[in-house]
Design an enzyme around this catalytic site. Structure first.
Site, PDB file in Angstrom:
ATOM      1  N   ASP A 131      11.118  -1.465 -17.531  1.00 34.45           N
ATOM      2  CA  ASP A 131      10.095  -1.963 -16.881  1.00 34.45           C
ATOM      3  C   ASP A 131       9.489  -0.851 -16.962  1.00 34.45           C
ATOM      4  OD1 ASP A 131       8.311  -2.380 -14.706  1.00 34.45           O
ATOM      5  OD2 ASP A 131      10.102  -3.331 -14.011  1.00 34.45           O
TER       6      ASP A 131
ATOM      7  N   ASP B 127       4.337  -1.975 -15.636  1.00 40.52           N
ATOM      8  CA  ASP B 127       4.192  -2.577 -13.840  1.00 40.52           C
ATOM      9  C   ASP B 127       2.744  -2.345 -13.847  1.00 40.52           C
ATOM     10  OD1 ASP B 127       5.163  -2.862 -11.808  1.00 40.52           O
ATOM     11  OD2 ASP B 127       4.428  -0.018 -11.169  1.00 40.52           O
TER      12      ASP B 127
ATOM     13  N   GLU C 246       1.877  -6.359 -15.693  1.00 41.10           N
ATOM     14  CA  GLU C 246       1.942  -7.343 -14.484  1.00 41.10           C
ATOM     15  C   GLU C 246       0.551  -7.115 -14.288  1.00 41.10           C
ATOM     16  OE1 GLU C 246       3.544  -6.354 -10.219  1.00 41.10           O
ATOM     17  OE2 GLU C 246       2.846  -5.060 -11.154  1.00 41.10           O
TER      18      GLU C 246
ATOM     19  N   HIS D 160      11.092  -9.793  -7.431  1.00 42.28           N
ATOM     20  CA  HIS D 160      10.786  -9.238  -7.104  1.00 42.28           C
ATOM     21  C   HIS D 160      10.527  -8.573  -5.930  1.00 42.28           C
ATOM     22  CE1 HIS D 160       9.149  -5.872  -9.466  1.00 42.28           C
ATOM     23  NE2 HIS D 160       9.412  -5.397  -8.832  1.00 42.28           N
ATOM     24  N   ASP D 161       9.458  -9.164  -6.101  1.00 41.71           N
ATOM     25  CA  ASP D 161       7.815  -8.853  -5.196  1.00 41.71           C
ATOM     26  C   ASP D 161       7.670 -10.001  -4.084  1.00 41.71           C
ATOM     27  OD1 ASP D 161       7.863  -6.117  -5.715  1.00 41.71           O
ATOM     28  OD2 ASP D 161       6.444  -6.712  -7.488  1.00 41.71           O
TER      29      ASP D 161
HETATM   30  C1  GLC Z   1       4.440  -3.668  -9.048  1.00 44.99           C
HETATM   31  C2  GLC Z   1       5.475  -3.833  -8.914  1.00 44.99           C
HETATM   32  C3  GLC Z   1       6.155  -3.422  -7.244  1.00 44.99           C
HETATM   33  C4  GLC Z   1       5.902  -1.681  -7.075  1.00 44.99           C
HETATM   34  C5  GLC Z   1       4.795  -1.820  -7.125  1.00 44.99           C
HETATM   35  C6  GLC Z   1       3.895  -0.440  -6.976  1.00 44.99           C
HETATM   36  O1  GLC Z   1       4.314  -4.051  -8.517  1.00 44.99           O
HETATM   37  O2  GLC Z   1       6.385  -5.096  -8.981  1.00 44.99           O
HETATM   38  O3  GLC Z   1       7.560  -3.580  -6.694  1.00 44.99           O
HETATM   39  O4  GLC Z   1       5.981  -1.310  -6.085  1.00 44.99           O
HETATM   40  O5  GLC Z   1       4.518  -2.105  -8.799  1.00 44.99           O
HETATM   41  O6  GLC Z   1       4.794   0.326  -8.522  1.00 44.99           O
END
Ligand code: GLC
Ligand code: CA
Length: 546
Positions: free
Chosen positions: A95, A196, A248, A322-323
């Protein structure tokens, strides 16, 4: 194209397996579970960050991009993990958190100390007036997106927590640093990268959001986004023929994703988009509950499947990460029809066009944690929003109920291996309490169960690895107006595959010309194919004809 036969399993390492009795998952713990993952059949693991971080946002606040946090283990542990995974046909995806760093990162510390070079790595701006931030943007974790630094009489931007300072990607040195980090991990044998919130790196301007919203229109899919990704590709992973990358993409559009993940765009291999995971947000508001709007869900899937396919672009397919709260609790029924609905959701997703991601515990149907007390939560977002919602006048009970449905901690509780204390995750108190469901819902039980969810996932994975139609087939929506059923066809050469899914706890009837089709997968016994069929609660059927 290699991405088409990949099935990625996401590990949240902090919660997977503890081996040295500190209540914190570690690399050795993952190594000890590789046989399990091989049995499942996946061929890639995406790890959430295991590098040095104050853990304000569980590793998404990076303090050193090149060192493992010793709580996870050492570089030697990682090398052993990579070797052992490879032996089992499994590759590794890391990541990369490049929109921001922790304020404890050396760069930010130097910036604060007044080093101009590093100050230019971040986004510092003058306020509008004394005590007033540069604009009205809101942090995604509640409150202003700006933090004041008295020494400079300036504010720095943080789209997330105030300990996560946004990097300034207009600065070529920042871009070079990020490429160097990717190349560093490539030199360690990592071929996979998840970027990310990567569509937030190009900020369009810093004006007030006139809608008094959070400002996202000024920093989402920004003007130089594609240029930056092409450059990163060229200067790092693009040189590796085996790379697998996923971005993402927060609040993105198909038009942009076609470029992010288009075959000839030289940006990324695929994208995570989140629109389908907002169908239970009332008025698009994450903290306002409503039952999932099934027709919207269906339309979104169809729209993204077709939109990306027509442009030769590629989706990542996922229900969980995980979110997000657990899908079986959200779109299925985690009580009466837990097994049926977990399998239906799996088939509905895995038979689509794209690369499926399985989040740890999904393969055994883990439900939400359903914590009852704010003290059980660890997640910075949940804790921040708890205070905000109380302030807005909601009762304690209402807020806890919202967190039970929406908190990210629902997904982050320790992996449930067996019914021993803490679900076999650790023999000491875990960093985040185990969900009480581990006594019944755990890997040991699931492996032994006659109607095992795990075994169902195994079959789906095998189908993707072995069937060109699952990898390559074109997607066509079916029964578009049906209010309970999500169905589609995949076509490849002279083959056809049809996947029909009942998203409801009642029966649902449909009619399709099914002569010549055979059932190759379902979550109930005795399915008889005919042109008109009645699906049982949460029934899924995969049909095939050649
Ligand atoms: C992404 C991650 C998340 C994190 C955010 C800030 O959305 O998946 O867990 O809090 O980015 O880095
Ligand atoms: Ca440990």
């Amino acid at each position: 194209m290699s991405k088409k036969d990949k099935i990625v399993y996401q590990i949240y390492p902090k919660s997977y397996q503890d081996t040295n009795h500190d209540g914190w998952g570690d690399i050795q713990g993952v190594i000890s579970r590789l046989d399990y993952l091989q049995e499942l059949g996946i061929n890639y693991i995406w790890f959430n960050p295991m590098i040095v971080s104050p853990q304000k946002d569980n590793g998404y606040d990076v303090a050193d991009y090149r060192q493992f946090d010793p709580r996870y283990g050492t570089m030697e542990d990682f090398e052993e993990l990579a070797r052992e995974a490879k032996k089992r046909g499994i590759d590794i995806m890391f990541d990369m958190v490049f929109n921001h760093t922790s304020t404890e990162h050396e760069w930010f510390q130097k910036a604060l100390a007044g080093d101009e070079k590093y100050k230019k790595y971040y986004i510092f701006k003058k306020g509008k007036a004394p005590g007033v931030p540069p604009n009205n943007w809101q942090s995604k974790f509640a409150g202003s997106a700006w933090e004041y630094v008295e020494k400079f009489d300036e504010w720095y931007l943080h789209l997330f927590d105030k300990t996560q300072a946004d990097l300034d990607w207009t600065n070529p040195e920042v871009r070079r640093e990020c490429a160097d980090i990717v190349n560093y991990w490539r030199s360690k044998g990592v071929h996979g990268f998840r970027f990310d919130v990567i569509n937030l790196i190009s900020k369009k301007s810093f004006e007030d959001d006139p809608n008094n919203y959070d400002g996202r229109q000024f920093y989402t899919d920004g003007p130089r986004e594609h240029e930056y990704l092409k450059e990163l590709n060229l200067s790092s992973f693009g040189n590796d023929p085996e790379h697998l990358t996923v971005g993402e993409m927060s609040s993105t559009t198909i038009e942009n994703c076609i470029q992010y993940a288009g075959d000839d765009c030289n940006e990324l291999d695929m994208v995570f988009s989140f629109h389908h995971l907002k169908v239970d947000y009332k008025n698009q508001m994450k903290w306002e509950l409503q039952p999932a709007d099934f027709m919207s869900l269906k339309k979104l899937f169809n729209k993204w499947q077709i939109g990306m396919q027509e442009a030769n672009a590629w989706n990542a397919l996922f229900w969980n990460c995980h979110d997000q709260p657990r899908s079986v609790s959200r779109f299925g029924d985690d009580k009466k029809y837990r097994r049926e609905s977990a399998k239906m959701l799996a088939a509905a997703l895995h038979m689509m066009r794209g690369t499926p991601y399985i989040y740890q515990g999904e393969e055994i149907g883990m439900p939400n944690a359903y914590f009852t007390d704010i003290h059980q939560y660890v997640d910075v977002e949940s804790i921040n929003i708890y205070a905000v919602l109380l302030q807005q006048g909601k009762t304690e009970e209402e807020v806890i109920h919202i967190l039970q449905e929406r908190s990210r901690d629902n997904a982050r509780t320790p992996m449930q291996w067996d019914d021993s204390e803490n679900g076999g995750f650790s023999d000491v108190k875990p960093w985040l309490q185990s969900a009480s469901s581990y006594k019944d819902i755990n890997v040991k039980n699931e492996l032994a169960a006659k109607d095992s969810i795990f075994r169902f996932y195994q079959k789906l994975i095998k189908m993707r690895k072995e069937m060109p139609i699952v990898q390559e087939g074109l997607f066509y929506p079916l029964l578009e107006e049906d209010e309970k059923i999500f169905a589609y066809e995949r076509k490849y050469q002279d083959e056809s595959l049809i996947c029909v899914n009942n998203f409801y706890p009642e029966t649902a009837t449909f009619t399709l010309p099914l002569e010549g089709y055979e059932v190759i997968l379902s979550n109930y016994e005795d399915v008889t194919v005919s042109d008109t069929m009645e699906l049982r609660p949460y029934e899924t059927i995969v049909l095939y004809k050649k």
